[in-house]
Design a protein around this motif. Structure first.
Motif, PDB file in Angstrom:
ATOM      1  N   ASN A   1      11.738  15.728  -3.318  1.00  0.00           N
ATOM      2  CA  ASN A   1      11.481  17.152  -3.091  1.00  0.00           C
ATOM      3  C   ASN A   1      10.512  17.748  -4.105  1.00  0.00           C
ATOM      4  O   ASN A   1       9.678  18.589  -3.767  1.00  0.00           O
ATOM      5  N   ASP A   2      10.625  17.350  -5.368  1.00  0.00           N
ATOM      6  CA  ASP A   2       9.774  17.892  -6.420  1.00  0.00           C
ATOM      7  C   ASP A   2       8.356  17.330  -6.267  1.00  0.00           C
ATOM      8  O   ASP A   2       8.138  16.122  -6.361  1.00  0.00           O
ATOM      9  N   LEU A   3       7.386  18.203  -6.049  1.00  0.00           N
ATOM     10  CA  LEU A   3       6.013  17.745  -5.766  1.00  0.00           C
ATOM     11  C   LEU A   3       5.370  17.074  -6.976  1.00  0.00           C
ATOM     12  O   LEU A   3       4.591  16.132  -6.831  1.00  0.00           O
ATOM     13  N   PHE A   4       5.676  17.570  -8.172  1.00  0.00           N
ATOM     14  CA  PHE A   4       5.125  16.927  -9.371  1.00  0.00           C
ATOM     15  C   PHE A   4       5.668  15.510  -9.496  1.00  0.00           C
ATOM     16  O   PHE A   4       4.925  14.569  -9.777  1.00  0.00           O
ATOM     17  N   LEU A   5       6.972  15.350  -9.265  1.00  0.00           N
ATOM     18  CA  LEU A   5       7.584  14.026  -9.333  1.00  0.00           C
ATOM     19  C   LEU A   5       7.093  13.142  -8.190  1.00  0.00           C
ATOM     20  O   LEU A   5       6.935  11.928  -8.356  1.00  0.00           O
ATOM     21  N   LEU A   6       6.829  13.734  -7.044  1.00  0.00           N
ATOM     22  CA  LEU A   6       6.262  12.999  -5.909  1.00  0.00           C
ATOM     23  C   LEU A   6       4.922  12.380  -6.299  1.00  0.00           C
ATOM     24  O   LEU A   6       4.668  11.194  -6.071  1.00  0.00           O
ATOM     25  N   ASP A   7       4.056  13.178  -6.931  1.00  0.00           N
ATOM     26  CA  ASP A   7       2.753  12.679  -7.384  1.00  0.00           C
ATOM     27  C   ASP A   7       2.919  11.612  -8.466  1.00  0.00           C
ATOM     28  O   ASP A   7       2.190  10.613  -8.480  1.00  0.00           O
ATOM     29  N   SER A   8       3.893  11.823  -9.367  1.00  0.00           N
ATOM     30  CA  SER A   8       4.109  10.877 -10.456  1.00  0.00           C
ATOM     31  C   SER A   8       4.558   9.521  -9.919  1.00  0.00           C
ATOM     32  O   SER A   8       4.076   8.476 -10.359  1.00  0.00           O
TER      33      SER A   8
ATOM     34  N   LYS B   1       0.870  -1.167   0.000  1.00  0.00           N
ATOM     35  CA  LYS B   1       0.000   0.000   0.000  1.00  0.00           C
ATOM     36  C   LYS B   1       0.918   1.230   0.000  1.00  0.00           C
ATOM     37  O   LYS B   1       1.889   1.277   0.744  1.00  0.00           O
ATOM     38  N   VAL B   2       0.602   2.190  -0.852  1.00  0.00           N
ATOM     39  CA  VAL B   2       1.460   3.368  -0.997  1.00  0.00           C
ATOM     40  C   VAL B   2       0.726   4.593  -0.457  1.00  0.00           C
ATOM     41  O   VAL B   2      -0.421   4.866  -0.832  1.00  0.00           O
ATOM     42  N   TYR B   3       1.408   5.312   0.424  1.00  0.00           N
ATOM     43  CA  TYR B   3       0.837   6.511   1.028  1.00  0.00           C
ATOM     44  C   TYR B   3       1.736   7.714   0.717  1.00  0.00           C
ATOM     45  O   TYR B   3       2.948   7.576   0.589  1.00  0.00           O
TER      46      TYR B   3
ATOM     47  N   LEU C   1       6.977   9.548   0.284  1.00  0.00           N
ATOM     48  CA  LEU C   1       6.111   8.418   0.011  1.00  0.00           C
ATOM     49  C   LEU C   1       6.430   7.320   1.014  1.00  0.00           C
ATOM     50  O   LEU C   1       7.601   7.126   1.378  1.00  0.00           O
ATOM     51  N   TRP C   2       5.402   6.588   1.446  1.00  0.00           N
ATOM     52  CA  TRP C   2       5.576   5.484   2.380  1.00  0.00           C
ATOM     53  C   TRP C   2       4.982   4.233   1.732  1.00  0.00           C
ATOM     54  O   TRP C   2       3.784   4.177   1.458  1.00  0.00           O
ATOM     55  N   VAL C   3       5.838   3.267   1.464  1.00  0.00           N
ATOM     56  CA  VAL C   3       5.442   2.048   0.756  1.00  0.00           C
ATOM     57  C   VAL C   3       5.388   0.921   1.780  1.00  0.00           C
ATOM     58  O   VAL C   3       6.423   0.429   2.246  1.00  0.00           O
ATOM     59  N   TYR C   4       4.168   0.502   2.133  1.00  0.00           N
ATOM     60  CA  TYR C   4       3.945  -0.339   3.308  1.00  0.00           C
ATOM     61  C   TYR C   4       3.609  -1.776   2.927  1.00  0.00           C
ATOM     62  O   TYR C   4       2.629  -2.043   2.237  1.00  0.00           O
ATOM     63  N   TYR C   5       4.444  -2.696   3.427  1.00  0.00           N
ATOM     64  CA  TYR C   5       4.218  -4.132   3.259  1.00  0.00           C
ATOM     65  C   TYR C   5       3.710  -4.680   4.597  1.00  0.00           C
ATOM     66  O   TYR C   5       4.482  -5.090   5.467  1.00  0.00           O
TER      67      TYR C   5
ATOM     68  N   LEU D   1       2.891   5.771 -10.027  1.00  0.00           N
ATOM     69  CA  LEU D   1       3.685   4.684 -10.591  1.00  0.00           C
ATOM     70  C   LEU D   1       3.810   3.514  -9.622  1.00  0.00           C
ATOM     71  O   LEU D   1       3.587   2.354  -9.989  1.00  0.00           O
ATOM     72  N   LEU D   2       4.154   3.802  -8.382  1.00  0.00           N
ATOM     73  CA  LEU D   2       4.353   2.733  -7.402  1.00  0.00           C
ATOM     74  C   LEU D   2       3.042   2.046  -7.052  1.00  0.00           C
ATOM     75  O   LEU D   2       3.022   0.856  -6.727  1.00  0.00           O
TER      76      LEU D   2
END
Length: 295
Positions: free
Chosen positions: A134-141, A43-45, A53-57, A145-146
């Protein structure tokens, strides 16, 4: 949230020619391979305020030594551009983290275990990967993706508009003319196609592209070929995506005497042709009339 101290630290020598590069590709493969190892899609938060981003297993467990062996060096290389750390729970519900970074001056990757008590530990549960972008657009992208990564699939469909052209260009791409960029992550299994990696949301966007201007991205050519060859696992994903696209565009379909009418939001009829060479149109009509018309 806790002031952690170093419980263990080691340095790993890496080859001189291994340098941080293509960190976006490394990050994507890192999360994909971790899912494969754990047989789990995370689950990605997103915490926008923290640019993270926090990718939770959930409930996943890993021996730390094995984790460092498998993922330590790649984590250090990724952290050169996108600081990456792995959080989890150890003995007595104590919070802990694993941190890696690449020492540019000495061609070494530094691996650390951190916790509050300062005591070394061997296992970690509830694995959660924190990635700082740091880049918010890349953060959303990357958030999108994940979320689309699936350890059961050998490909990932990447939105070309969300990432710079140079990103991921070190990885195998199936067709440079498709709407999405299809990247190979692993050896495909029998009868698997890169077009199967599309998420429902991505399929919806393809349908919207078609419904707006009657244009058919090449992606539909591959999808319709799968249908014709009887190698498409299920047409339902395309049907569900179409329903969502029609809803978003306020388009309705009315059936009458073995025929149908497609009505747009301005109450005007949209016409379709069974003899069209447009593969998006063929797939659209196939979903409306589930018979072997085009086979």
């Amino acid at each position: 949230m806790h002031n952690k101290v170093i419980a263990y630290k080691e340095q790993v020598n890496v080859l001189k020619d291994i340098k941080p590069n293509f960190e976006e590709s490394l990050l994507m493969v890192y999360i994909y391979m971790l899912g494969c190892e754990l047989s789990m899609n995370p689950k990605v938060y997103k915490i926008e305020k923290e640019h993270s981003l926090w990718v939770y297993y959930e409930k996943a467990c890993y021996v730390v030594e094995s984790f460092f062996d498998e993922f330590g060096i790649s984590a250090g290389l990724i952290s050169n551009k996108y600081p990456l750390s792995v959080y989890g729970i150890i003995n007595d519900n104590e919070s802990a983290s694993l941190v890696s970074y690449y020492d540019l001056s000495d061609s070494k990757v530094v691996l650390m275990k951190k916790n509050v008590s300062g005591k070394d530990f061997n296992e970690m549960t509830d694995i959660c990967v924190k990635i700082e972008i740091n880049d918010l657009f890349l953060l959303d992208s990357f958030y999108e993706l994940l979320n689309d990564l699936d350890y059961r699939k050998s490909y990932i469909a990447v939105d070309r508009a969300k990432f710079s052209e140079y990103m991921f260009n070190n990885m195998d791409e199936e067709d440079k003319n498709t709407f999405y960029k299809y990247i190979k992550l692993d050896d495909p299994y029998e009868h698997e196609s890169f077009i199967d990696s599309l998420s429902i949301e991505q399929r919806k966007e393809l349908w919207i592209f078609f419904l707006k201007d009657k244009l058919s991205p090449i992606d539909f050519d591959y999808a319709f070929e799968r249908y014709k060859d009887d190698t498409m696992y299920s047409l339902f994903e395309w049907e569900l995506a179409l329903r969502l696209a029609l809803s978003d565009m306020d388009i309705s379909i009315k059936y009458d005497d073995n025929n149908f009418k497609v009505i747009d939001k301005n109450n005007k009829r949209i016409y379709f042709d069974y003899s069209s060479e447009n593969n998006a149109e063929k797939l659209f009509l196939k979903i409306l009339f589930p018979v072997n018309t085009f086979k």
